[in-house]
Scaffold this active site. Structure first.
Site, PDB file in Angstrom:
ATOM      1  N   GLY A 136       0.846  -1.184   0.000  1.00  0.00           N
ATOM      2  CA  GLY A 136       0.000   0.000   0.000  1.00  0.00           C
ATOM      3  C   GLY A 136       0.886   1.240   0.000  1.00  0.00           C
ATOM      4  O   GLY A 136       2.079   1.136   0.240  1.00  0.00           O
ATOM      5  N   LYS A 137       0.284   2.384  -0.285  1.00  0.00           N
ATOM      6  CA  LYS A 137       1.120   3.586  -0.269  1.00  0.00           C
ATOM      7  C   LYS A 137       0.394   4.682   0.487  1.00  0.00           C
ATOM      8  O   LYS A 137      -0.816   4.633   0.683  1.00  0.00           O
ATOM      9  CB  LYS A 137       1.482   4.025  -1.690  1.00  0.00           C
ATOM     10  CG  LYS A 137       0.309   4.333  -2.596  1.00  0.00           C
ATOM     11  CD  LYS A 137       0.835   4.637  -4.000  1.00  0.00           C
ATOM     12  CE  LYS A 137      -0.224   4.804  -5.068  1.00  0.00           C
ATOM     13  NZ  LYS A 137      -1.564   5.114  -4.658  1.00  0.00           N
ATOM     14  N   GLY A 138       1.174   5.649   0.979  1.00  0.00           N
ATOM     15  CA  GLY A 138       0.562   6.722   1.764  1.00  0.00           C
ATOM     16  C   GLY A 138       1.267   8.034   1.496  1.00  0.00           C
ATOM     17  O   GLY A 138       2.131   8.104   0.636  1.00  0.00           O
TER      18      GLY A 138
ATOM     19  N   GLY B 144       5.016   7.583   2.233  1.00  0.00           N
ATOM     20  CA  GLY B 144       5.818   6.545   1.580  1.00  0.00           C
ATOM     21  C   GLY B 144       4.991   5.303   1.341  1.00  0.00           C
ATOM     22  O   GLY B 144       3.760   5.370   1.343  1.00  0.00           O
TER      23      GLY B 144
ATOM     24  N   LYS C 277       8.197  -0.546   5.836  1.00  0.00           N
ATOM     25  CA  LYS C 277       7.528   0.735   5.593  1.00  0.00           C
ATOM     26  C   LYS C 277       8.596   1.782   5.287  1.00  0.00           C
ATOM     27  O   LYS C 277       9.534   1.951   6.074  1.00  0.00           O
ATOM     28  CB  LYS C 277       6.701   1.150   6.816  1.00  0.00           C
ATOM     29  CG  LYS C 277       5.815   2.349   6.557  1.00  0.00           C
ATOM     30  CD  LYS C 277       4.908   2.683   7.734  1.00  0.00           C
ATOM     31  CE  LYS C 277       3.686   1.807   7.810  1.00  0.00           C
ATOM     32  NZ  LYS C 277       2.672   2.306   8.779  1.00  0.00           N
TER      33      LYS C 277
ATOM     34  N   ASP D   1      -5.033   5.728  18.701  1.00  0.00           N
ATOM     35  CA  ASP D   1      -5.581   6.108  17.391  1.00  0.00           C
ATOM     36  C   ASP D   1      -6.168   4.907  16.662  1.00  0.00           C
ATOM     37  O   ASP D   1      -5.895   4.685  15.496  1.00  0.00           O
ATOM     38  CB  ASP D   1      -4.461   6.747  16.551  1.00  0.00           C
ATOM     39  CG  ASP D   1      -4.998   7.367  15.255  1.00  0.00           C
ATOM     40  OD1 ASP D   1      -4.211   7.626  14.332  1.00  0.00           O
ATOM     41  OD2 ASP D   1      -6.218   7.540  15.181  1.00  0.00           O
TER      42      ASP D   1
ATOM     43  N   LYS E 110      -8.596   2.918  14.614  1.00  0.00           N
ATOM     44  CA  LYS E 110      -9.722   2.972  13.688  1.00  0.00           C
ATOM     45  C   LYS E 110      -9.513   1.820  12.709  1.00  0.00           C
ATOM     46  O   LYS E 110      -8.407   1.319  12.588  1.00  0.00           O
ATOM     47  CB  LYS E 110      -9.790   4.323  12.975  1.00  0.00           C
ATOM     48  CG  LYS E 110      -8.492   4.896  12.486  1.00  0.00           C
ATOM     49  CD  LYS E 110      -8.719   6.297  11.914  1.00  0.00           C
ATOM     50  CE  LYS E 110      -7.426   6.936  11.486  1.00  0.00           C
ATOM     51  NZ  LYS E 110      -6.910   7.933  12.444  1.00  0.00           N
TER      52      LYS E 110
ATOM     53  N   ASN F 167      -6.397   1.226  10.890  1.00  0.00           N
ATOM     54  CA  ASN F 167      -5.153   0.936  11.625  1.00  0.00           C
ATOM     55  C   ASN F 167      -5.176  -0.442  12.259  1.00  0.00           C
ATOM     56  O   ASN F 167      -4.359  -0.721  13.128  1.00  0.00           O
ATOM     57  CB  ASN F 167      -4.957   1.980  12.737  1.00  0.00           C
ATOM     58  CG  ASN F 167      -4.561   3.322  12.170  1.00  0.00           C
ATOM     59  OD1 ASN F 167      -4.089   3.389  11.039  1.00  0.00           O
ATOM     60  ND2 ASN F 167      -4.769   4.374  12.926  1.00  0.00           N
TER      61      ASN F 167
ATOM     62  N   ASP G  15      -1.653   0.859  14.418  1.00  0.00           N
ATOM     63  CA  ASP G  15      -1.616   2.308  14.276  1.00  0.00           C
ATOM     64  C   ASP G  15      -0.206   2.750  14.575  1.00  0.00           C
ATOM     65  O   ASP G  15       0.374   2.391  15.585  1.00  0.00           O
ATOM     66  CB  ASP G  15      -2.554   2.971  15.276  1.00  0.00           C
ATOM     67  CG  ASP G  15      -2.006   2.791  16.654  1.00  0.00           C
ATOM     68  OD1 ASP G  15      -1.826   1.623  17.008  1.00  0.00           O
ATOM     69  OD2 ASP G  15      -1.711   3.760  17.359  1.00  0.00           O
TER      70      ASP G  15
ATOM     71  N   THR H  43     -10.684  12.574   9.818  1.00  0.00           N
ATOM     72  CA  THR H  43     -11.979  12.078  10.256  1.00  0.00           C
ATOM     73  C   THR H  43     -12.082  12.206  11.765  1.00  0.00           C
ATOM     74  O   THR H  43     -11.175  11.855  12.502  1.00  0.00           O
ATOM     75  CB  THR H  43     -12.223  10.603   9.833  1.00  0.00           C
ATOM     76  OG1 THR H  43     -13.508  10.238  10.311  1.00  0.00           O
ATOM     77  CG2 THR H  43     -11.189   9.663  10.422  1.00  0.00           C
TER      78      THR H  43
HETATM   79  C1  MMH Z   1      -4.157  -4.911  -1.135  1.00  0.00           C
HETATM   80  O1  MMH Z   1      -4.314  -6.148  -0.479  1.00  0.00           O
HETATM   81  C2  MMH Z   1      -3.526  -6.346   0.620  1.00  0.00           C
HETATM   82  C3  MMH Z   1      -3.754  -7.489   1.387  1.00  0.00           C
HETATM   83  C4  MMH Z   1      -2.997  -7.730   2.510  1.00  0.00           C
HETATM   84  C5  MMH Z   1      -2.004  -6.848   2.887  1.00  0.00           C
HETATM   85  C6  MMH Z   1      -1.243  -7.149   4.098  1.00  0.00           C
HETATM   86  N1  MMH Z   1      -0.649  -6.176   4.770  1.00  0.00           N
HETATM   87  N2  MMH Z   1      -0.002  -6.516   5.861  1.00  0.00           N
HETATM   88  C7  MMH Z   1       0.775  -5.711   6.644  1.00  0.00           C
HETATM   89  N3  MMH Z   1       1.542  -6.262   7.582  1.00  0.00           N
HETATM   90  N4  MMH Z   1       2.236  -5.323   8.234  1.00  0.00           N
HETATM   91  C8  MMH Z   1       1.917  -4.126   7.718  1.00  0.00           C
HETATM   92  C9  MMH Z   1       2.516  -2.842   8.205  1.00  0.00           C
HETATM   93  C10 MMH Z   1       0.972  -4.314   6.696  1.00  0.00           C
HETATM   94  C11 MMH Z   1       0.367  -3.242   5.917  1.00  0.00           C
HETATM   95  O2  MMH Z   1       0.744  -2.082   6.091  1.00  0.00           O
HETATM   96  N5  MMH Z   1      -0.598  -3.563   5.072  1.00  0.00           N
HETATM   97  C12 MMH Z   1      -1.301  -2.654   4.270  1.00  0.00           C
HETATM   98  C13 MMH Z   1      -0.852  -1.375   3.986  1.00  0.00           C
HETATM   99  C14 MMH Z   1      -1.609  -0.565   3.178  1.00  0.00           C
HETATM  100  C15 MMH Z   1      -2.788  -0.993   2.650  1.00  0.00           C
HETATM  101  C16 MMH Z   1      -3.237  -2.285   2.930  1.00  0.00           C
HETATM  102  N6  MMH Z   1      -4.412  -2.668   2.332  1.00  0.00           N
HETATM  103  C17 MMH Z   1      -5.139  -3.788   2.597  1.00  0.00           C
HETATM  104  C18 MMH Z   1      -6.365  -3.984   1.753  1.00  0.00           C
HETATM  105  O3  MMH Z   1      -4.856  -4.560   3.473  1.00  0.00           O
HETATM  106  C19 MMH Z   1      -2.495  -3.123   3.754  1.00  0.00           C
HETATM  107  C20 MMH Z   1      -1.766  -5.711   2.143  1.00  0.00           C
HETATM  108  C21 MMH Z   1      -2.519  -5.452   0.995  1.00  0.00           C
END
Ligand code: MMH
Length: 274
Positions: free
Chosen positions: A18-20, A23, A40, A134, A136, A139, A152, A169
């Protein structure tokens, strides 16, 4: 033994998760141990631009010191000329938000299990004098067993799919937070009430079109229970005991775990299979 001086060469970086604003998050594998982590990446110029280095350091100090099954681990960090890298626990299930969006709302068993997990995690955080994590749905992450992790870290990461604008929000903030009055541990109890409502109904209790309307609804504790989906009286009772304006009168974390709705519905191992 926890290694100290990590570098990008210790990792094989995989796909972006994912992106923010600050970063991206990548899945990565530590080369020696083949251990899977989430990496991250935060751009220093973004941190400097928004003067957030102090907050980032505080959040990292807190996150490194928290060791709990329902709090996502920060294993370590390193930096190069333009980026800061955080080595985070990888939660295979991804954001709980995604699961809530897909299913619309959770069953009482799933909702109660998640609330019990969060309550245990918050009790641990409060013991370590950490408040207002925080929490929600954005997070909250799920591991491969469906175990909830508070992820979070202050830097909410926007995933690629469409999202509601998270920055700003008010939905999850307690009245004393919204009014910027001194807040204490009880803000987290309020937020548990907001989350419990959202898990069961699919949207937060004080949702409104504009921030001003949400602000007014929070200050009035303008709480109403829709007739659908069907929600038990015990669940509504717990929500009502948490969404109390006077922070001293909110149900304590210990009392939440003894509440009939939690006792009757939460999975004893705090695991929610898919
Ligand atoms: C887009 O589909 C996804 C399915 C599963 C994931 C798993 N993410 N797992 C994570 N483990 N430790 C961290 C930190 C993360 C994490 O930041 N995940 C993340 C970040 C941004 C967006 C998402 N989106 C979703 C749908 O989970 C996941 C990430 C993306």
């Amino acid at each position: 033994s926890v290694k100290r001086n990590w570098s990008i060469n210790d990792f094989e970086v995989g796909r972006p998760l994912g992106k923010g604003k600050f970063g991206r998050v990548y899945i990565a594998r530590e080369t020696k141990t083949k251990y899977i982590v989430a990496l991250k990446v935060i751009f220093k110029e973004q941190i400097e631009k928004y003067k957030l280095l102090h907050q980032l350091k505080r959040e990292m100090t807190i996150q490194t010191s928290l060791h709990h099954p329902h709090v996502l681990r920060l294993y370590g960090w390193f930096h190069d000329a333009e980026r800061i890298f955080l080595i985070l626990e990888y939660a295979h299930g991804g954001e709980l938000y995604g699961e809530l969006q897909r299913s619309g709302h959770f069953s009482e068993q799933k909702a109660a299990t998640y609330i019990a997990s969060l309550t245990h995690a918050l009790a641990y955080c409060h013991e370590k004098h950490v408040i207002h994590r925080d929490i929600k749905p954005e997070n909250l992450l799920l591991d491969h067993e469906g175990r909830l992790k508070i992820a979070d870290f202050g830097w909410s990461v926007q995933s690629t799919n469409k999202r509601r604008t998270m920055c700003g929000t008010l939905d999850y903030l307690a009245p004393e937070m919204v009014e910027n009055r001194p807040h204490d541990y009880a803000v987290d109890n309020w937020t548990l009430g907001v989350l419990c409502y959202e898990f069961l109904y699919g949207s937060p209790p004080f949702e409104a079109d504009g921030q001003a309307d949400t602000f007014r609804r929070i200050m009035k504790v303008d709480l109403a229970f829709p007739s659908t989906p069907q929600v038990s009286a015990e669940a509504k009772d717990l929500i009502t005991l948490l969404l109390v304006k006077d922070s001293a009168k909110r149900l304590s974390l210990e009392k939440i775990l003894e509440h009939p709705w939690i006792v009757l519905n939460a999975d004893p191992n705090l695991i929610c299979p898919k």
